[in-house]
Enzyme design. Structure first.
Site, PDB file in Angstrom:
ATOM      1  N   LEU A  35      -8.257 -12.812  -1.494  1.00  0.00           N
ATOM      2  CA  LEU A  35      -9.615 -12.369  -1.675  1.00  0.00           C
ATOM      3  C   LEU A  35      -9.422 -11.610  -3.129  1.00  0.00           C
ATOM      4  O   LEU A  35      -8.614 -10.859  -3.334  1.00  0.00           O
ATOM      5  CB  LEU A  35      -9.816 -11.249  -0.514  1.00  0.00           C
ATOM      6  CG  LEU A  35     -10.971 -10.476  -0.893  1.00  0.00           C
ATOM      7  CD1 LEU A  35     -12.285 -11.074  -1.094  1.00  0.00           C
ATOM      8  CD2 LEU A  35     -11.130  -9.368   0.017  1.00  0.00           C
ATOM      9  N   GLU A  36     -10.553 -11.889  -3.919  1.00  0.00           N
ATOM     10  CA  GLU A  36     -10.417 -11.483  -5.375  1.00  0.00           C
ATOM     11  C   GLU A  36     -11.462 -10.469  -5.343  1.00  0.00           C
ATOM     12  O   GLU A  36     -12.805 -10.659  -4.998  1.00  0.00           O
ATOM     13  CB  GLU A  36     -10.876 -12.556  -6.352  1.00  0.00           C
ATOM     14  CG  GLU A  36     -10.949 -12.206  -7.672  1.00  0.00           C
ATOM     15  CD  GLU A  36     -11.069 -13.378  -8.777  1.00  0.00           C
ATOM     16  OE1 GLU A  36     -11.909 -14.302  -8.150  1.00  0.00           O
ATOM     17  OE2 GLU A  36     -10.655 -13.241  -9.894  1.00  0.00           O
ATOM     18  N   ILE A  37     -11.266  -9.024  -5.441  1.00  0.00           N
ATOM     19  CA  ILE A  37     -12.015  -8.159  -5.547  1.00  0.00           C
ATOM     20  C   ILE A  37     -12.592  -7.720  -6.937  1.00  0.00           C
ATOM     21  O   ILE A  37     -11.601  -7.529  -7.913  1.00  0.00           O
ATOM     22  CB  ILE A  37     -11.536  -6.925  -4.742  1.00  0.00           C
ATOM     23  CG1 ILE A  37     -11.642  -7.111  -3.039  1.00  0.00           C
ATOM     24  CG2 ILE A  37     -12.234  -5.734  -5.007  1.00  0.00           C
ATOM     25  CD1 ILE A  37     -11.082  -6.194  -2.345  1.00  0.00           C
TER      26      ILE A  37
END
Lengths: 792, 486
Positions: A538-540
Site C-alpha cells: 500500500l503506497e500512502i
C-alpha cells in the site's frame, strides 16, 4: 504498549510462581547462581520432568541467538547430568511464538562464509546431542515455530502443538536466500518424507498445526483454550505445558512411543522412495521445476536439493557437512543479502511510525465497487472493519459484492475460514447506491472505475460543480453529476469532521485533488495494487497539507488490512507509478525496435521480474498505461520519452485494452492457460517500427535499458524527497511493481551491483538515446564515492 | 444436617484422593459449616431479601403440576417409538395426574431439538393423539437444550398478556431415531427428476448420478458456527478452568449417587409409568448407575484423545424422554380448586460466545436473574442446574467463584459467588437422570418445585446452558409458603 506488556509478563511470572510452587522442587545445585544470570531460559522440575521455558527479554519473539544457544546448552547439560530428571519439556512462555528462527543479526555480523559455517556446525552439534538424548525431550509449540525453531523442535523426541491460528511451522530460510542450517535438510526428509520436505524447504511455506499433525511433523495437538480464571493465552500455554509433561512422563516410562502409525499411502510412498531410481526421478523433477521457476536467479533452492540429496545418498555425516558449508556459502551471496534486506524492510514497513491515530477508524466507506474498490472492501471486512461499499448502479455494486464474497469463499474452500466466519465477515459489508451512513464514516476511500474516458468525463463533470461545494470535490472525480449535485449541497453533514478522505488513484496528484477540499489536511492518497487481496503493498501519499494524524490513521487502516506500507510525498506518479512509467516507455521503444512481446517477456522474466513487460501492459490495461504515460510525460518531459504513445493509441482504438478486453499483446480466453500472441498487433507494430541500434540492443542491453531507467528514477525520487528512505523505495518496487526480489529493490541493487557500473550503463545508453538515460545526481554521487551506500 | 454430613464425608474423601486440588476441595469442605446457618435462616423467612416476588399489575402464574416419562438411555425400550408417541405419553400422564378437563386447556407448546420431519409440529400431533380437543392450538419451539424452558416461558407470556389462562408446556426428544438424510446432491437429483417431463430429460438427470451421492447426511452434532462438538468444547472448558479428570468423575459420581438415593426414596415423583406398546411398562429412569471412581478412571477420553478429561462417565448420555407441565393463571388454578406447586417468577435468557463460552451460561445468567428478582444467592433454597458435563458444572462453579472472571468477562466488580453445594441438584441431574434435549427444561423446573416442597424452602433457581452459547435461568417461589398468597 511496551510497558503494559512488561507488566503483563511480570504478573504472569509471579502468578505462575505461586501456583506451581507446590509442584516444583527448587533447584539448589551448585549451578543455582547461573540460574540467576540466565535471561532467555528458566527451568524448573516437576516430579521427574524438567520444564525448560524460553522467553527472550525485550523482544516480541524468541530467536535462536548466541546467548539463547549457550543457555540452552547449559540447561540441557544439567538435565542430562541430573539423576532425578528423566525427561524434559521445552516450551516458550512468550504468547504467539515458540522460536521464530535464528537471529539474523548473528548471521549478518559474519563477514566470511567460514564464520557462518561455524555457527551452523555448532547448532548442528547441539541438535544432534538433543536428538540422541536418552532422556526424552518434548517440544511444546505454541505460536510460530520457524527456521531454527523448527530445527530445534524436530530434534526433540516428541512434538505437541497448539491448534492456534498463530501456530505455524515452517522452514522459510529459502525466502532469505539461505537454507536451514541446523539439520533440517537431513531430519525433515526422514520425518515427513522427501516430497513434503522439499515442499517445505523450497517454498518456505508455513504449515498450520492440524496439517503438521497429518504430515507427521507434530505428534499431538492441543486446542487453544477460552477464558478461565486467567487470560486465555496464558492458560493455554500452561495447559500445553501440563499436557506436554504427561507425555514426557509417558515417553520416559515407555508407555508412549514416539513412532506414529503410518497410513497405507504413506507406507507405499516411503517404500517407493527406498528405491534409488525413484529418488533420482524425484530429484530430477524437483530440480527441473525449481530451474523453471527461479530461472537460475536464486541459488538457494538448487543448493537445498543438493544438500538433501547428499544426506540421503551419502549418509548423514556428508549431509551435515554439506549443509553447514552450503549454508556458509549461501549466506555470503548477493541474493541472500538482497533478500534479507527486503525482509528487514518488510518488517519496518509493517510498523506505524506515525503513532496511533487520535481516532481509530471503525467505519470505512469505499466509493466505487470495481475491482479495486471491492478488493479494498474485502481486505477490510475480513479484518472486522465495518465497510460501506458504494457504487452508482446495482449491477456494478452486485459485481463488487460478489467479488468480496468470492474472495472470502475461496478461503472457505481452502479451509482457512469456516463458512460461518465467512458469513460473519461478509455481514461487515454494506452495499449501497446512496450516501446513507456516510455521516458515520471515519474514512472514505474512493476507488472509482479506472476507465480513462469515464474518468475524463466525470472529472470535467466534477470540475463544473466544485467551487461551491469544495469538500466533495476530491472524491467526486468519478461520480455522475446528478449525485454530486444532491450530495454536495450539504457536504458538512455528509462526512464528519474527523473523516479522512483517501483517494485511490495511480497518477492524479493528491495535492490537486485537495486544493478543492475545505479540509485539505484530511485528504490523503492510498494507492492499492491489483489484485488488492494478493498484493501486499500500500503506497500512502501525503501532501504538504496532510496532517500527521491523517497519515497515522491511513497507515493504521493499511496495517489492519494486512498491508506493507510505504509513505511517500505527493508528486506526479508518486513513487511507484513514477518508476514504472519510464520503464514502460522503454518497453514500447523496444517493441518498436522489433523485439516481439514474447521475447521481451522472456527477457524481463529471466532478469527476475515475476511478470513479463508486455504482459504487464496487458494486465495494467493499455488505456490506463496510456493515460499515465501522457500525464507523467507532460510533467517530466523528455526524461519520460522513449517509445511512441501512438502504439497505445492504436491499440485502444482497436479495442486491445489488455486482459480486461480479452485482447492486448496477447489473446486472453476464459479457461485457456497458454495465451497466444494477438496477431492483429503485427500491423500496429509494423507501422510504428523504428530501426534498432545494434550496440545497445543485445539481450543484456535490453534488460539493462529497462532496469536502469527504473532504478535511476527511483533514486531520483529519493533525491527529490518523494521517498523518505531507501527501504521504502525497495519495498515499494518489489512488493508493488515486482522488481526482482533477488536484487533486493533498486537501492539494494545499486549497493550490491555497484553504482559505478550502473552509471556506466546509463552513460552508454545516454549516448545512444539522450537525456532519458542521464543518471541523476545522487546516483552519480554514489558512483564517485564507493564508500557511499544506501544501506550502511 | 444429615445431608450436610454426607456431603462433607464425600468431599473429604475427595480431599484425601486429590492432593493437587486442595484449594478447591477445601472450599467445598468448608461450605457446609458456613451454610448450615443459612439453611436455618431459610426457614425463618424474615431474613430473606424479599417476602414475595409478586409484582403489581402482573398476573401471578403458577405451575399446577408436571410429569415426565421415565428417561431412558436411547436405543432401549423406546427405540421403536416416534417422538410424538413419547410426547403423547407425557401429555396423557399430565391429564391423569392433574385431572384437568381437556377443554380447559387453551394452548399447548412443546420443545424439541432434533425434529422428526414427519411431525415437525410435534406438539400438535401429540395433543391430538392424547385426546385433547382439536380446537386447542399447539406449536413447537426449539432452542437446543432449553427448548422446553422456552415452551414454558412462552406459556408464561401467553398467560401474563391475558391471551390464555391454561397452557400445557412440555418437551420431547427421541435420540433412538434421528433423521438421516440423503446427501444434498442426491436430494437435488431426486427433486429434478420429479420435475422432468420427458424420458430424455430423466435420462440426462440420471446420467449425472455418482456413487458418492449415496453417502448419507447426519444431523449435525457440532455447533454450526464453530464446527466444534459440545463434548470437545466441554473438555476445553474444563481445561481452561484447570479442572482435573478426578474432580469431574467425583462430581459425576455425586450426581449418580444422589439420583439413586432420590429414586430409591421415591422422591422422583414427576415420573409417570409408561406402557410401551409391545414391551413392558417402563416405570423408572434407567441411566442412573452409581459406579466407583476406580471404574470411572478406567474409561478413555471421549472427545480430546488421548489426553482429554471428558469421558462417557462424566458426561450426560443420549436419552429418550418427554415431559409436560400444566401452567395456569393463579386465579384460574385457585378457582378450579388446584393447589399449585410453584409460582413462575422472573426469568431470563442470555447468550454469549458460542466458541469458548458455549457452556458457561449459568455463570452469566444466575446473577442477572437474581438481580432482576431482587434476591441474593443466600435467598435461594434450591438450585437446579442442568448438568451437560461434570466439567461444565465445575467450570461454572469456578467461574462464579472467580473475581478475575467476573471483572474481565462479566463486567462485574466482584465474583458471583458459589451456590452452596448442599442445595445444588440434590436429587441428581442430567448426568445421571439423563438428558433428552427437548425435555430437560421441564424436568429441572419440576425437580426444583418438588424439592422446595419437600425440603421446605421458599425460593428456587433453575439454570441451563444450551448449544449456541445460550442459557436460560428462572427464579420461582414455592406456593406452600402461605405468606406468598397474600
Amino acid at each position: 504498549m511496551v510497558a503494559s506488556r512488561a507488566i503483563g509478563s511480570l504478573s504472569r511470572f509471579t502468578a505462575s510462581r505461586t501456583l506451581r510452587c507446590s509442584g516444583y522442587i527448587c533447584r539448589s545445585f551448585t549451578r543455582s547462581s547461573a540460574l540467576l544470570t540466565r535471561t532467555h531460559i528458566n527451568y524448573g522440575v516437576r516430579g521427574d520432568v524438567a520444564v525448560i521455558r524460553i522467553n527472550s527479554p525485550n523482544s516480541k519473539v524468541n530467536t535462536l541467538s548466541q546467548e539463547l544457544h549457550s543457555e540452552f546448552m547449559e540447561v540441557m547439560n544439567e538435565v542430562w547430568s541430573s539423576s532425578q530428571i528423566r525427561s524434559a519439556v521445552l516450551i516458550s512462555t512468550k504468547p504467539g511464538c515458540f522460536i521464530a528462527g535464528a537471529d539474523l543479526n548473528m548471521l549478518n555480523s559474519c563477514t566470511t562464509s567460514q564464520e557462518v559455517t561455524q555457527i551452523s556446525q555448532e547448532a548442528q552439534k547441539m541438535f544432534e546431542k538433543l536428538e540422541k538424548s536418552t532422556k526424552p525431550v518434548v517440544a511444546a509449540i505454541n505460536g510460530s515455530c520457524l527456521g531454527g525453531g523448527l530445527e530445534l523442535a524436530i530434534s526433540c523426541q516428541y512434538r505437541i502443538a497448539t491448534k492456534d491460528k498463530k501456530t505455524v511451522l515452517g522452514s522459510p530460510e529459502v525466502l532469505l536466500g539461505i537454507l536451514p542450517g541446523a539439520g533440517a535438510t537431513q531430519r525433515l526428509p526422514k520425518m515427513v518424507g522427501i516430497p513434503a520436505a522439499f515442499d517445505m524447504m523450497l517454498t518456505g511455506r508455513g504449515i498450520r498445526a492440524d496439517r503438521a499433525k497429518k504430515m507427521g511433523l507434530v505428534d499431538q495437538l492441543v486446542e487453544p483454550l477460552g477464558p478461565g480464571v486467567k487470560p486465555p493465552e496464558e492458560r493455554t500455554i500452561e495447559y500445553l505445558e501440563e499436557v506436554a509433561i504427561t507425555f514426557a512422563k509417558g515417553l520416559a516410562d515407555k508407555k508412549i512411543t514416539p513412532k506414529r502409525d503410518k497410513g497405507l499411502v504413506e507406507k507405499l510412498t516411503s517404500y517407493a522412495l527406498s528405491i534409488p531410481f525413484v529418488r533420482q526421478q524425484i530429484y530430477k523433477k524437483v530440480e527441473e521445476k525449481v530451474r523453471k521457476q527461479t530461472k537460475g536467479l536464486y541459488p538457494a533452492p538448487l543448493k537445498i536439493i543438493d544438500v538433501v540429496k547428499t544426506g540421503i545418498e551419502q549418509g548423514s555425516n556428508a549431509g551435515y557437512l554439506s549443509e553447514s558449508q552450503t549454508f556458509g556459502e549461501l549466506a555470503m551471496t548477493k541474493e541472500s543479502k538482497a533478500l534479507m534486506g527486503l525482509y528487514r524492510g518488510q518488517t519496518q514497513c509493517k510498523k506505524n511510525k506515525f503513532g496511533a491515530p487520535q481516532k481509530e477508524v471503525k467505519q470505512l466507506a469505499v466509493l466505487g465497487a470495481g475491482l479495486m474498490g471491492a478488493g479494498i472492501a474485502q481486505v477490510s471486512v475480513d479484518k472486522g472493519l465495518q465497510t460501506i461499499l458504494k457504487d452508482t448502479t446495482l449491477p456494478a455494486l452486485g459485481r463488487g459484492q460478489q467479488q468480496v464474497f468470492k474472495g472470502l469463499n475461496d478461503k472457505v474452500k481452502k479451509k482457512t475460514l469456516t463458512s460461518f466466519e465467512r458469513d460473519a465477515m461478509f455481514s461487515n459489508l454494506i452495499g449501497q447506491l446512496d450516501y446513507r451512513g456516510f455521516e458515520k464514516a471515519d474514512m472514505v476511500i474512493e476507488a472509482v472505475f479506472e476507465d480513462l474516458n469515464l474518468k475524463h468525463r466525470v472529472l470535467k463533470e466534477a470540475e463544473a460543480v466544485i467551487p461551491d461545494h469544495c469538500v466533495f470535490a476530491s472524491n467526486t472525480s468519478a461520480l455522475p453529476i446528478g449525485e454530486i449535485a444532491t450530495v454536495s449541497k450539504r457536504p458538512e453533514k455528509v462526512i464528519p469532521d474527523h473523516c479522512v478522505f483517501a483517494s485511490n488513484t495511480s497518477a492524479l496528484p493528491i495535492g490537486e485533488i485537495a486544493t478543492v477540499s475545505k479540509r485539505p489536511e484530511k485528504v490523503i492518497g492510498m494507492h492499492y495494487f491489483s489484485p488488492v487481496d494478493k498484493m501486499q503493498l500500500l503506497e500512502i501519499i501525503t501532501t504538504e497539507k496532510t496532517s500527521k494524524d491523517t497519515t497515522a490513521s491511513a497507515v493504521d487502516v493499511g496495517l489492519r488490512q494486512g498491508k506493507v506500507i510505504i509513505v511517500v510525498k505527493d508528486g506526479p506518479g508518486f513513487y511507484t507509478t513514477r518508476c514504472l512509467t519510464p520503464m514502460m516507455s522503454e518497453v514500447i521503444r523496444i517493441l518498436q525496435e522489433g523485439v516481439g512481446p514474447k521475447k521481451l517477456d522472456s527477457l524481463t522474466t529471466s532478469f527476475g521480474f515475476p511478470v513479463g513487460a508486455a504482459t504487464l501492459v496487458d494486465e495494467v490495461g493499455v488505456d490506463v498505461a496510456k493515460h499515465v504515460a501522457e500525464n507523467l510525460g507532460k510533467e517530466f518531459g523528455e526524461r519520460f520519452a522513449g517509445g511512441s504513445l501512438e502504439m497505445l493509441q492504436q491499440m485502444i482504438s482497436k479495442g486491445f485494452l489488455g486482459r480486461k478486453s480479452g485482447k492486448g499483446f496477447y489473446i486472453y480466453q476464459e479457461g485457456v492457460k497458454n495465451k497466444n500472441l494477438n496477431s492483429d498487433m503485427d500491423s500496429i507494430l509494423a507501422s510504428l517500427k523504428m530501426p534498432s541500434q545494434p550496440d545497445v540492443s543485445s539481450d543484456e542491453d535490453i534488460q539493462y535499458r529497462l532496469v536502469t531507467r527504473f532504478v535511476n528514477e527511483a533514486i531520483l525520487c529519493l533525491q527529490e524527497g518523494v521517498l523518505a528512505t531507501p527501504t521504502e523505495g525497495d519495498i515499494g518496487a518489489v512488493f508493488g511493481l515486482g522488481f526482482p526480489p533477488c536484487l533486493g529493490g533498486p537501492f539494494h541493487f545499486v549497493d550490491l551491483y555497484g553504482a559505478q557500473k550502473i552509471v556506466d550503463r546509463l552513460r552508454k545508453y545516454e549516448a545512444a538515446y539522450g537525456k532519458q538515460f542521464t543518471p541523476c545526481q545522487l546516483l552519480v554521487d554514489h558512483a564517485n564515492n564507493p564508500n557511499k551506500k544506501f544501506y550502511q | 444436617m444429615n445431608q450436610n454430613f454426607r456431603m462433607t464425608s464425600l468431599l473429604t474423601y475427595t480431599l484425601k484422593n486429590l492432593p493437587n486440588t486442595s484449594k478447591w476441595a477445601l472450599r467445598f469442605c468448608m461450605r457446609p459449616l458456613s451454610s448450615s446457618s443459612q439453611l436455618q435462616a431459610a426457614a425463618a423467612s424474615q431474613t430473606k431479601s424479599k417476602k414475595t416476588l409478586a409484582k403489581p399489575n402482573i398476573r401471578n402464574i403458577v405451575v399446577v403440576d408436571g410429569v415426565r416419562t421415565p428417561f431412558l438411555l436411547s436405543g432401549t425400550s423406546y427405540k421403536d417409538l416416534m417422538p410424538h408417541d413419547l410426547a403423547r405419553a407425557a401429555l396423557s400422564g399430565l391429564l391423569h395426574r392433574t385431572s384437568v378437563p381437556k377443554d380447559v386447556v387453551d394452548y399447548i407448546i412443546f420443545g424439541t431439538v432434533i425434529q422428526e420431519v414427519k411431525t415437525s409440529n410435534v406438539a400438535r400431533e401429540a395433543a391430538l393423539g392424547a385426546g385433547f380437543s382439536d380446537k386447542t392450538p399447539a406449536h413447537t419451539v426449539t432452542m437446543a437444550c432449553i427448548s422446553s424452558n422456552q415452551a414454558m416461558t412462552t406459556a408464561v407470556g401467553l398467560i401474563a398478556s391475558g391471551q390464555c389462562d391454561v397452557v400445557v408446556a412440555g418437551g420431547v426428544e427421541l435420540m433412538s431415531d434421528i433423521p438421516i438424510r440423503h446427501s444434498r446432491k442426491m436430494r437435488k437429483m431426486m427433486l429434478d427428476l420429479n420435475k422432468a417431463k420427458t424420458l430424455a430429460q430423466r435420462l440426462s438427470i440420471i446420467s449425472k448420478f455418482r456413487l458418492n451421492f449415496l453417502s448419507p447426511e447426519l444431523p449435525a452434532v457440532s455447533e454450526f458456527s464453530t464446527s466444534e462438538t459440545m463434548g470437545h468444547s466441554a473438555d476445553r472448558l474444563a481445561a481452561a478452568f484447570a479442572i482435573s479428570r478426578e474432580e469431574q468423575d467425583e462430581y459425576a459420581l455425586r450426581s449418580h449417587s444422589l439420583a439413586k438415593k432420590a429414586q430409591d426414596e421415591g422422591l422422583l415423583s414427576d415420573v409417570v409409568p409408561f406402557k410401551v406398546p409391545g414391551r413392558d411398562t417402563v416405570t423408572q429412569d434407567n441411566g442412573i448407575r452409581p459406579s466407583s471412581l476406580d471404574q470411572m478412571a478406567k474409561l478413555k477420553p471421549a472427545f480430546i484423545k488421548p489426553y482429554g478429561t471428558v469421558t462417557a462417565a462424566n458426561s450426560s448420555f443420549l436419552t429418550d424422554g418427554a415431559s409436560a407441565v400444566l401452567i395456569m393463571a393463579e386465579e384460574k388454578a385457585l378457582a378450579m380448586g388446584y393447589k399449585p406447586k410453584a409460582y413462575l417468577r422472573d426469568f431470563m435468557y442470555v447468550s454469549q460466545d458460542p466458541k469458548d463460552q458455549l457452556l458457561l451460561g449459568p455463570t452469566y445468567a444466575t446473577p442477572k436473574v437474581l438481580e432482576k428478582a431482587g434476591l441474593t444467592m443466600n435467598d435461594i433454597d434450591v438450585f437446579e442446574f442442568h448438568e451437560a458435563f461434570s466439567g461444565q458444572i465445575l467450570a461454572n462453579l469456578k467461574a462464579m467463584d472467580s473475581d478475575w472472571f467476573a471483572q474481565n468477562y462479566m463486567g462485574r466488580k466482584a465474583k458471583v459467588g458459589l451456590p452452596p453445594l448442599e442445595k445444588f441438584n440434590n436429587w441428581g441431574g442430567s448426568l445421571s437422570l439423563g438428558h433428552p434435549f427437548g425435555a430437560t427444561g421441564c424436568r429441572l423446573v419440576m425437580a426444583a418445585a418438588n424439592r422446595l416442597r419437600k425440603e421446605g424452602g421458599q425460593y428456587g433457581l433453575v439454570a441451563a446452558c444450551a448449544a449456541g452459547g445460550q442459557v436460560f435461568s428462572i427464579c420461582f417461589t414455592c406456593v406452600t409458603d402461605k405468606t406468598s398468597y397474600l
